[in-house]
Design an enzyme around this catalytic site. Structure first.
Site, PDB file in Angstrom:
ATOM      1  CB  ILE A  18      -1.778   2.120  -7.159  1.00  0.00           C
ATOM      2  CG1 ILE A  18      -2.288   3.046  -6.042  1.00  0.00           C
ATOM      3  CG2 ILE A  18      -2.344   2.569  -8.489  1.00  0.00           C
ATOM      4  CD1 ILE A  18      -1.937   4.516  -6.237  1.00  0.00           C
ATOM      5  CD  GLU A  67      -5.560  -5.739  -2.132  1.00  0.00           C
ATOM      6  OE1 GLU A  67      -6.561  -6.282  -1.632  1.00  0.00           O
ATOM      7  OE2 GLU A  67      -5.337  -5.716  -3.358  1.00  0.00           O
ATOM      8  N   GLY A  68      -2.384  -3.959   1.286  1.00  0.00           N
ATOM      9  CA  GLY A  68      -1.764  -4.545   2.470  1.00  0.00           C
ATOM     10  C   GLY A  68      -2.782  -5.324   3.278  1.00  0.00           C
ATOM     11  CG  PHE A 108      -4.778  -4.064   9.018  1.00  0.00           C
ATOM     12  CD1 PHE A 108      -5.755  -4.835   9.631  1.00  0.00           C
ATOM     13  CD2 PHE A 108      -3.455  -4.273   9.376  1.00  0.00           C
ATOM     14  CE1 PHE A 108      -5.426  -5.775  10.583  1.00  0.00           C
ATOM     15  CE2 PHE A 108      -3.110  -5.222  10.331  1.00  0.00           C
ATOM     16  CZ  PHE A 108      -4.098  -5.980  10.936  1.00  0.00           C
ATOM     17  CE  LYS A 163      -8.794  -3.294  -1.966  1.00  0.00           C
ATOM     18  NZ  LYS A 163      -9.663  -3.942  -2.986  1.00  0.00           N
ATOM     19  CB  VAL A 164      -3.034   2.677  -1.913  1.00  0.00           C
ATOM     20  CG1 VAL A 164      -2.909   4.101  -2.439  1.00  0.00           C
ATOM     21  CG2 VAL A 164      -2.505   2.598  -0.486  1.00  0.00           C
ATOM     22  CG  ASP A 183       9.663   0.799   8.998  1.00  0.00           C
ATOM     23  OD1 ASP A 183      10.744   0.162   9.033  1.00  0.00           O
ATOM     24  OD2 ASP A 183       8.663   0.400   8.376  1.00  0.00           O
TER      25      ASP A 183
END
Length: 449
Positions: A27, A29-30, A32, A34-35, A144
């Site tokens: 659901i 992704e970056g 480093f 992923k979710v 942030d």
């Protein structure tokens, strides 16, 4: 296409488990991490699991930052902050089990529908201030805050997420200030852009003011394609409120977007502001005791005893209604072209046993009959050690799921003598009498009835 090739074209379902959690679709992704959506197999509760690659984390020297992020989220137990359930580690990955928030980002609402009604924006802003106030009381500064990091749950309640750039109070230097420049340019406070240090609470509050402006106006207060020009606008608080904003909203925004952090309004002052107080409901929740951080070191450690088990399980391929009907003699056109009609080269039966149990039972029954067995998921290759009339008999076996609790087993001669295959099947059937629910003949009778 024959029904046999149609069946084998069906892909098996793959289940991946991490400890007690069954992983689902990705659901997010970056770089480093992923979710993935996941389900607690013990309770059935849905969760989100953030999966980090240990090798990448070590390579980029992010261990302490990730540990800090996890520690921060464990300290924060608030209805308007995304909750962290637990942390686990395997040999190669870190698994952060988070509360699943399904309502999307606040950013998407603005992007898709434009500005909000004032009462709607005020409700979200009240929840944001509640969350930020609680974080600050625990010595945690987000650094942030932006619309993309504000999620909504299924009931439309705001949830603050992503503490990757947060700072604990321990990071404050002797002068009492933070010194790391971070955040998203359009939301960042003027003092963060300078090199003289800043107070985390005041900087977070500036970002809250930008968020309030965007919710009410539908656009950012500070925008410029040139970064230096953008910084100048922020430093001098150069923005213009749209005409539709109420006087109370404009007055509060002006107090928050004060470029001087010393005279900028504080959270206690916001909580008594007339515009903010309208319809305000303070959060009601049970204060948790101190968080246990032991699992963080265990997750990052090298001890296999403390690592969670990762399992990949494949389920049998499922069959649709057409495939089931095609097994009936009346619709099986393959019989018209079968040269060797006297003896069938394949057999089937159904079973109410689990797929794993069927595989085990076939293996136990075939070995005493002199077969070497190779297994791959829910497919088996049985081969006689001793050559027969036409060489070694090879039998391909596959299990298909017909219903949640019903499986069909297909045994097909792929090499060797057909008579020997029939003899083998009769012997196997005797051994599998407790496994077989319906024979092929009974299946066909039920389909044609």
């Amino acid at each position: 296409m024959s029904y046999r090739s149609k069946l084998t074209a069906s892909a098996p379902k793959v289940k991946r488990r991490v400890g007690k959690y069954e992983l689902g679709r990705t659901i997010g992704e970056g770089t480093f991490a992923k979710v993935r959506f996941a389900k607690n197999s013990e309770t059935g509760d849905p969760v989100a699991i953030k999966i980090l690659d240990k090798e990448k984390v070590l390579k980029h020297k992010l261990v302490e930052q990730i540990k800090r992020e996890i520690s921060i989220m464990k300290l924060i137990k608030h209805p308007n902050v995304v909750g962290l359930h637990e942390v686990m580690g395997s040999k190669s990955k870190i698994f952060i089990v988070l509360e699943l928030v399904t309502g999307g980002e606040l950013f998407d609402i603005i992007a898709n529908y434009g500005r909000m009604r004032e009462d709607e924006a005020r409700r979200y802003f009240q929840q944001l201030i509640n969350a930020v106030d609680y974080c600050h009381s625990r010595g945690v500064y987000h650094r942030d805050l932006k619309l993309e990091n504000l999620l909504l749950d299924a009931y439309g309640n705001l949830k603050v997420s992503d503490f990757g750039l947060s700072a604990l109070s321990q990071q404050i230097r002797g002068d009492g200030l933070l010194h790391t420049s971070c955040g998203t340019p359009n939301y960042v406070a003027p003092e963060v852009l300078e090199d003289g240090g800043y107070h985390g609470a005041a900087a977070d509050l500036w970002s809250c003011g930008v968020i309030l402006f965007v919710m009410l106006a539908g656009y950012l207060p500070f925008e410029d394609n040139n970064l230096m020009n953008l910084y100048k606008k922020i430093s001098s608080a150069e923005y213009t409120c749209p005409s539709w904003l109420s006087f109370g909203a404009m007055k509060l925004i002006a107090k928050i977007l004060d470029p001087n952090p010393v005279t900028r309004i504080t959270i206690p002052e916001i909580l008594v502001d007339e515009w903010f107080r309208k319809g305000y409901k303070p959060p009601v929740f049970e204060e948790k005791c101190e968080a246990n951080l032991d699992d963080i070191d265990a997750a990052f450690g090298d001890s296999e005893d403390q690592h969670v088990k990762e399992k990949i399980e494949e389920q049998p391929a499922s069959m649709n209604a057409f495939e089931l009907i095609s097994l009936s003699k009346g619709l099986n056109l393959e019989n018209l072209f079968d040269i060797e009609k006297e003896f069938k080269r394949e057999k089937r039966f159904t079973s109410k046993c689990s797929a794993k149990e069927i595989v085990t039972k076939i293996e136990e029954a075939a070995k005493p009959l002199g077969f070497d067995i190779q297994k791959k998921n829910y497919k088996m290759k049985l081969e006689t050690m001793k050559a027969g009339r036409k060489g070694n008999l090879n039998v391909a076996t596959e299990i298909f799921q017909m219903a949640p609790s019903v499986h069909m087993v297909e045994l097909k001669k792929s090499k060797g003598d057909t008579l020997e295959f029939q003899k083998f099947y009769r012997s196997l059937s005797v051994q599998l009498k407790d496994v077989v629910w319906k024979s092929e003949e009974e299946m066909q009778d039920s389909m044609t009835a």
